[in-house]
Motif scaffolding. Structure first.
Motif, PDB file in Angstrom:
ATOM      1  N   ILE A  66     -19.007 -20.640  18.223  1.00  0.00           N
ATOM      2  CA  ILE A  66     -20.310 -20.454  17.559  1.00  0.00           C
ATOM      3  C   ILE A  66     -21.103 -19.373  18.267  1.00  0.00           C
ATOM      4  CG2 ILE A  66     -22.529 -21.567  17.108  1.00  0.00           C
ATOM      5  CD1 ILE A  66     -20.953 -24.189  16.669  1.00  0.00           C
ATOM      6  N   ALA A 120     -26.040 -24.591  19.362  1.00  0.00           N
ATOM      7  CA  ALA A 120     -25.665 -25.428  18.220  1.00  0.00           C
ATOM      8  C   ALA A 120     -26.454 -26.723  18.219  1.00  0.00           C
ATOM      9  CB  ALA A 120     -24.171 -25.727  18.252  1.00  0.00           C
ATOM     10  N   GLY A 178     -25.802 -22.679  15.452  1.00  0.00           N
ATOM     11  CA  GLY A 178     -24.755 -23.230  14.606  1.00  0.00           C
ATOM     12  C   GLY A 178     -24.804 -24.740  14.629  1.00  0.00           C
ATOM     13  N   GLY A 180     -15.116 -21.499  10.118  1.00  0.00           N
ATOM     14  CA  GLY A 180     -15.154 -22.495  11.169  1.00  0.00           C
ATOM     15  C   GLY A 180     -13.838 -23.248  11.298  1.00  0.00           C
ATOM     16  N   ASP A 195     -16.861 -27.351  13.635  1.00  0.00           N
ATOM     17  CA  ASP A 195     -17.873 -26.339  13.973  1.00  0.00           C
ATOM     18  C   ASP A 195     -17.912 -25.308  12.857  1.00  0.00           C
ATOM     19  OD1 ASP A 195     -16.353 -23.715  14.710  1.00  0.00           O
ATOM     20  OD2 ASP A 195     -15.250 -25.260  15.810  1.00  0.00           O
ATOM     21  N   GLY A 215     -18.209 -22.049  13.482  1.00  0.00           N
ATOM     22  CA  GLY A 215     -18.033 -20.773  14.180  1.00  0.00           C
ATOM     23  C   GLY A 215     -17.220 -19.793  13.350  1.00  0.00           C
TER      24      GLY A 215
END
Length: 662
Positions: free
Chosen positions: A565, A530, A576, A650, A595, A597
């Motif tokens: 992620i 990320a 990510g 996310g 995030d 994810g």
């Protein structure tokens, strides 16, 4: 009317003995009255024994003696009305009412002995004797109340016999009572049988006494006598009604007293049960009065606050829980939205010896009229705090274990270029050292021709040294080395602080600094999967917090974001993003960690803060990180930890910490 003993009249010539008769209806009524009195005395005796209270037993004995004595006296008076002689008869009111005194005394002693519940032979004889004497005295005093124009003669043998018969019949009635052994649980029929036997015995005493007297009138007065045709039914029924009223009062009174006793015993049992339950509680319970003093406390409170040797009652609340007073609690109750009442509060308690210890306390209210009392349920959480501390340290070690490989790599990179730069500087320094020595030797040459040659050689040495290159690269190498050393120092310092095992007091801290340190520590977890973006608002107010615990919360969330992620991008080379922002929202500093994810489904989101709940594979987490994070933010810092997550899009965690004092 003259009263004589048999034998005082030597010659009965010229006298005629009058023969009396009995009205059977009034005789039956007299027996009924005696039986009612016996029944009343019986239930009163049973009530006294069942009640067992010294305070009320004397009252009941006196009342029972009154009812029983009145019934016996009424039986006697009704029996006298049932006796018919062919003469005019009247009664002296003073003597008639005075005759009740001995039977009241006898009935009183009879009941006092009866409630002792003694069944021995001599006890029965004593009980029977006092009752027989009372009834006998009443009978003969009552006989003296009769006013007739006749001579009444007592037979001494029959007089003595009447007393003996009275005693024997009383003993029979008492013994029958003992045999039946009635109590409050006995049936009505059983009590009625005993009452009838006792009533018959009481009546038998009266009618035996009546046989001891004879009535004579002079022959010359015989013609003037008038038959007593009326039987005083009105008086008899009046007496019966009075007795029935008293018996009814005694029956109703005993029933009410029994129900009252049952209610009192039930209340006592309930109070004892409540006290037993309260004393068996492991938590301390305090009741605080309107003066702010402890009114009562359970056993756990006494032990918990160390008041084994002196009374805890009367101690001020703030001496035990210094954060609270009666005034603050009352003010909270009257507030539109109470903050203290009904809410678990973590605070400090103080034992009698002055030692502080952590407690959880919940306050509740109870009212007595217009006065408000407070209940405080207090739990000593010293052991829990120790366990939490060990668990926190264990979770730190778990995080350190997860971060250790990445941290080692993070340290290895700057160490590598520090090493390369150091070798470069070493070689460069050796070359420069050789050149400097050569130049020094040439500079010391004295002849002009030699000096000219030395200058040419110096230029040649400088040319071979490539001084311009070294002049440019050596400062860069030094700067890179210093930067690497600083980075290693930062990582090691952050790791050292993060792994600190001790309890750190809350201090005013810059949240942005905590975020940056946490990002540095967790870099190895996110840098390969990320991009990290920091959007930290400057000049945020400080927050009173335990910075180690808040740092652990942020690292936990960053690591979880990186794992989310990594899992969602598995099999791709894409990266990510993790975005961390800080801002001021009202009275809270908010750190948001977002995030992109895979997000969470609803059932996972509902349980994400549950201890030991995890969706990670074995070896990647214990399910304690977010549970501890929630405890740190919400319970220890009075803040909020909020999650917003959409499956496939996310998650965002918001850490809200109150500004200034917590």
């Amino acid at each position: 009317m003259n009263r004589l003993w048999w034998g005082q009249i030597q010659n009965f010539d010229g006298y005629v003995e009058l023969v009396g008769s009995y009205n059977l209806s009034l005789v039956v009524l007299s027996v009924l009255v005696a039986s009612l009195g016996a029944f009343s005395g019986l239930i009163i005796k049973d009530r006294i024994i069942a009640n067992g209270s010294r305070q009320t037993s004397s009252i009941w004995i006196n009342f029972g003696a009154l009812v029983l004595g009145l019934a016996v006296w009424s039986m006697h008076f009704t029996g006298m009305l049932a006796f018919v002689l062919p003469v005019e008869m009247a009664f002296d009111p003073f003597i008639t009412f005075a005759s009740i005194i001995p039977v009241l005394v006898g009935a009183n002693f009879y009941l006092r002995i009866a409630v002792l519940n003694k069944s021995g032979f001599w006890w029965i004889q004593l009980q029977s004797l006092v009752f027989a004497l009372g009834v006998g005295s009443m009978h003969y005093i009552g006989m003296e109340a009769m006013k007739m124009n006749v001579i009444m003669v007592y037979s001494l043998p029959l007089f003595i016999k009447s007393i003996l018969v009275a005693h024997i019949l009383a003993a029979i009635a008492t013994y029958t009572h003992r045999v039946f052994n009635t109590d409050e649980t006995s049936s009505f029929i059983k009590r009625a049988i005993v009452a009838v036997i006792m009533g018959a015995a009481i009546s038998g005493m009266h009618y035996t006494g009546m046989k001891a007297s004879s009535y004579f009138v002079a022959e010359g007065d015989l013609a003037a006598l008038h038959n007593m045709g009326h039987q005083h039914w009105e008086m008899a029924f009046f007496i019966v009604i009075v007795v029935v009223i008293f018996v009814g009062i005694s029956v109703i009174g005993t029933v009410m007293d029994r129900n009252l006793q049952i209610a009192i015993e039930s209340a006592d049992i309930s109070k004892l049960r409540e006290k037993t339950v309260v004393d068996s509680l492991s938590d301390a319970l305090l009741v605080v009065d309107d003066r702010g003093l402890v009114e009562s406390a359970n056993s756990s409170a006494i032990v918990q606050f160390g008041f084994d040797d002196i009374r805890i009652e009367g101690q001020p609340l703030r001496a035990l829980l210094p954060q609270f007073t009666y005034a603050t609690l009352l003010e909270d109750v009257r507030a539109s939205s109470p903050q203290l009442i009904g809410t678990p509060i973590e605070t400090q308690g103080i034992r009698k010896d002055g030692v502080e210890f952590p407690v959880d306390v919940i306050f509740s209210t109870m009212a007595s009229g217009t006065t408000v009392f407070f209940n405080a349920v207090i739990r000593d959480i010293s052991e829990r705090k120790q366990i939490e501390q060990r668990l926190m340290q264990s979770q730190k070690l778990e995080a350190i274990g997860q971060l250790s490989a990445g941290v080692a790599h993070e340290i290895n990179s700057p160490v590598q270029f520090i090493s390369d730069n150091t070798y470069f500087l070493k070689d460069a320094f050796e070359e420069m050292s050789d050149a400097i020595r050569a130049i020094s030797r040439l500079a010391n040459t004295g002849e002009s021709q030699a000096a000219q040659e030395s200058i040419e050689q110096i230029l040649s040495v400088i040319s071979e040294l490539d001084f311009d290159y070294l002049d440019e690269e050596i400062p860069k190498a030094l700067s890179q080395s210093l930067e690497g050393v600083e980075r290693v120092s930062t990582i090691v310092g952050a790791m050292k602080v993060f792994s600190h095992p001790g309890e750190v007091e809350k201090q005013l801290k810059d949240v942005n600094a905590i975020v940056e340190s946490s990002v540095t520590l967790s870099r190895s977890e996110w840098k390969y999967c990320a991009e990290m973006e920091l959007d930290l608002t400057e000049d945020l107010p400080t927050v009173e917090c335990n910075h180690l615990e808040i740092s652990q919360v942020i690292i936990n969330i960053i690591v979880n974001a990186a794992h989310a992620i990594e899992s969602s991008l598995e099999g791709t080379k894409d990266k990510g993003s993790i975005r961390i922002s800080s801002s001021l929202q009202g009275s809270h500093v908010v750190v948001a960690i977002t995030d992109n994810g895979g997000g969470m489904p609803e059932h996972v989101k509902r349980r994400v803060f549950d201890p030991f709940f995890t969706t990670k594979e074995v070896g990647k987490g214990t399910g304690q990180g977010l549970a501890i994070s929630y405890s740190v933010v919400v319970e220890k810092h009075g803040g909020e930890l909020v999650i917003n997550s959409t499956l496939g899009q996310g998650s965002t965690f918001e850490i809200k910490l109150p500004v200034g004092n917590v």
